[in-house]
Enzyme design. Structure first.
Site, PDB file in Angstrom:
ATOM      1  N   GLY A   1     -16.235   6.349   3.829  1.00 12.47           N
ATOM      2  CA  GLY A   1     -16.437   5.563   2.796  1.00 12.47           C
ATOM      3  C   GLY A   1     -16.762   4.028   3.068  1.00 12.47           C
TER       4      GLY A   1
ATOM      5  N   LEU B   1     -14.938   1.151   1.850  1.00 13.90           N
ATOM      6  CA  LEU B   1     -13.989   0.288   2.329  1.00 13.90           C
ATOM      7  C   LEU B   1     -13.135   0.875   3.756  1.00 13.90           C
ATOM      8  CD1 LEU B   1     -11.620  -1.605   1.420  1.00 13.90           C
ATOM      9  CD2 LEU B   1     -10.547   0.438   0.413  1.00 13.90           C
TER      10      LEU B   1
ATOM     11  N   ASP C   1      -8.371  15.860   4.498  1.00 17.15           N
ATOM     12  CA  ASP C   1      -8.824  16.357   3.179  1.00 17.15           C
ATOM     13  C   ASP C   1      -7.527  16.413   2.406  1.00 17.15           C
ATOM     14  OD1 ASP C   1      -9.425  17.554   0.977  1.00 17.15           O
ATOM     15  OD2 ASP C   1     -10.474  19.228   1.800  1.00 17.15           O
ATOM     16  N   ILE C   2      -7.507  15.248   1.672  1.00 14.19           N
ATOM     17  CA  ILE C   2      -6.465  14.831   0.687  1.00 14.19           C
ATOM     18  C   ILE C   2      -6.108  15.847  -0.440  1.00 14.19           C
ATOM     19  CG2 ILE C   2      -6.555  12.599   1.359  1.00 14.19           C
ATOM     20  CD1 ILE C   2      -6.902  12.114  -1.680  1.00 14.19           C
TER      21      ILE C   2
ATOM     22  N   ALA D   1     -11.519   9.016  -2.539  1.00 12.04           N
ATOM     23  CA  ALA D   1     -11.826   8.915  -3.713  1.00 12.04           C
ATOM     24  C   ALA D   1     -12.968   9.857  -4.217  1.00 12.04           C
ATOM     25  CB  ALA D   1     -11.601   7.446  -4.523  1.00 12.04           C
TER      26      ALA D   1
ATOM     27  N   THR E   1     -15.680   9.037  -6.628  1.00 15.97           N
ATOM     28  CA  THR E   1     -16.083   7.887  -7.141  1.00 15.97           C
ATOM     29  C   THR E   1     -17.224   8.021  -8.393  1.00 15.97           C
ATOM     30  OG1 THR E   1     -17.347   7.315  -5.325  1.00 15.97           O
ATOM     31  CG2 THR E   1     -15.071   6.554  -5.195  1.00 15.97           C
TER      32      THR E   1
ATOM     33  N   THR F   1      -8.258   1.374  -9.155  1.00 15.72           N
ATOM     34  CA  THR F   1      -9.505   0.902 -10.128  1.00 15.72           C
ATOM     35  C   THR F   1      -9.200   0.345 -11.605  1.00 15.72           C
ATOM     36  OG1 THR F   1     -11.549   1.707 -11.007  1.00 15.72           O
ATOM     37  CG2 THR F   1      -9.770   3.299 -11.334  1.00 15.72           C
TER      38      THR F   1
ATOM     39  N   TYR G   1     -13.064   9.874 -15.133  1.00 16.57           N
ATOM     40  CA  TYR G   1     -12.886   9.197 -13.750  1.00 16.57           C
ATOM     41  C   TYR G   1     -11.677   8.164 -13.876  1.00 16.57           C
ATOM     42  CZ  TYR G   1     -13.206   5.570 -10.275  1.00 16.57           C
ATOM     43  OH  TYR G   1     -13.023   4.613  -9.409  1.00 16.57           O
TER      44      TYR G   1
ATOM     45  N   LYS H   1      -7.859   8.489 -12.183  1.00 16.95           N
ATOM     46  CA  LYS H   1      -7.174   7.655 -11.323  1.00 16.95           C
ATOM     47  C   LYS H   1      -5.790   7.196 -11.904  1.00 16.95           C
ATOM     48  CE  LYS H   1      -8.628   5.874  -8.016  1.00 16.95           C
ATOM     49  NZ  LYS H   1      -8.640   6.143  -6.364  1.00 16.95           N
TER      50      LYS H   1
END
Length: 290
Positions: A14, A16, A43-44, A72, A74, A113, A137, A141
């Site tokens: 990603g 970030l 892989d979380i 995430a 997103t 976020t 979403y 989060k």
């Protein structure tokens, strides 16, 4: 010389994570050894995958390792119809990662976020203001934040992230302006754009601190609207900003509701010695590199 601190970054593919890798390489800081893993390597949503990654890269090292969770789901609008997928990554996955880190004595910085807030505030949101997400979403989060905090991790909220890469608001608007098109952009959502490289630098600074609060905010300096952000893109490109038409959120018709006001208060981060930079500087760098 003491051993370098090993920092593991999930979500390695990603924006970030790429900024974290780029910044670490540019700094040449011998105190860090940063490893970014994409989903195939960590892989979380899979507890076994998390365990293998932590044990291979950060667990049992001196000084104790740090994990930055940049993984995430997103897709804000897509989450409205893919709720299970959003919660699997943003909520359940974040919690599984946080507990695995706690079991191994690892520090976790979890990126979240502004969408966890309802958008009705009359001042910038502080870290412990009540959350009231308006979208799937945002709800996913917010659930992930709770799981991370319960496991002893630190949540770092940000907003309107932009930077290198072909995806996102900045390249989309820039491409249409360069093509001579008119653009419709929402003018009644207020927030702070955040340059990914600046957030990455802040996260690297947090890694060096011995103690952290459970929630922190970091965003670019200077609130604006999406329409104002698009206007800044036009000005930076030398394009007439009058080609950008202002529309209401209702008229734009996005699938997911957004907070009308999600400016984040960054005073707590500033007290740690980490001052957000003006987002316009990051915008200039981003457009110069394209």
């Amino acid at each position: 010389m003491s051993a370098p601190r090993r920092v593991l970054v999930t979500g390695g593919g990603g924006r970030l994570a790429r900024a974290l890798v780029r910044g670490a390489a540019a700094d040449g800081d011998a105190a860090f050894e940063l490893v970014a893993l994409d989903r195939t390597a960590c892989d979380i949503t899979n507890a076994d995958s998390i365990a293998r990654a932590l044990d291979a890269h950060v667990a049992g090292r001196e000084p104790p390792g740090v994990v930055i969770n940049a993984a995430a789901f997103t897709g804000v609008d897509r989450a409205e119809t893919e709720r299970d997928a959003a919660f699997a990554v943003n909520a359940t996955g974040a919690g599984t990662l946080a507990r695995a880190c706690a079991e191994r004595g690892l520090r976790l910085l979890h990126v979240s976020t502004d969408h966890v807030f309802g958008g009705t505030a009359a001042r910038p949101y502080r870290e412990h203001d009540a959350t009231a997400p308006r979208s799937v979403y945002g709800a996913s989060k917010a659930a992930g934040e709770e799981a991370v905090r319960n496991a002893g991790g630190t949540v770092v909220r940000t907003s309107w992230l932009f930077g290198e890469g072909p995806e996102g608001f900045v390249p989309a608007i820039a491409a249409r302006l360069r093509a001579g098109e008119r653009v419709r952009v929402v003018d009644d959502q207020h927030g702070c754009p955040t340059y990914a490289d600046d957030l990455a630098a802040a996260l690297r600074s947090l890694v060096t601190l011995r103690e952290l609060p459970d929630v922190l905010h970091y965003c670019g300096e200077g609130p604006t609207t999406w329409h104002g952000f698009a206007g800044a893109i036009a000005e930076t490109l030398g394009v007439d900003p009058s080609r950008i038409d202002a529309v209401s959120t209702r008229a734009y018709g996005a699938a997911a509701p957004r907070p009308a006001y999600s400016v984040l208060d960054t005073e707590r981060m500033r007290r740690l010695g980490i001052a957000p930079r003006p987002w316009r500087r990051g915008l200039l760098t981003t457009l110069q590199r394209r």
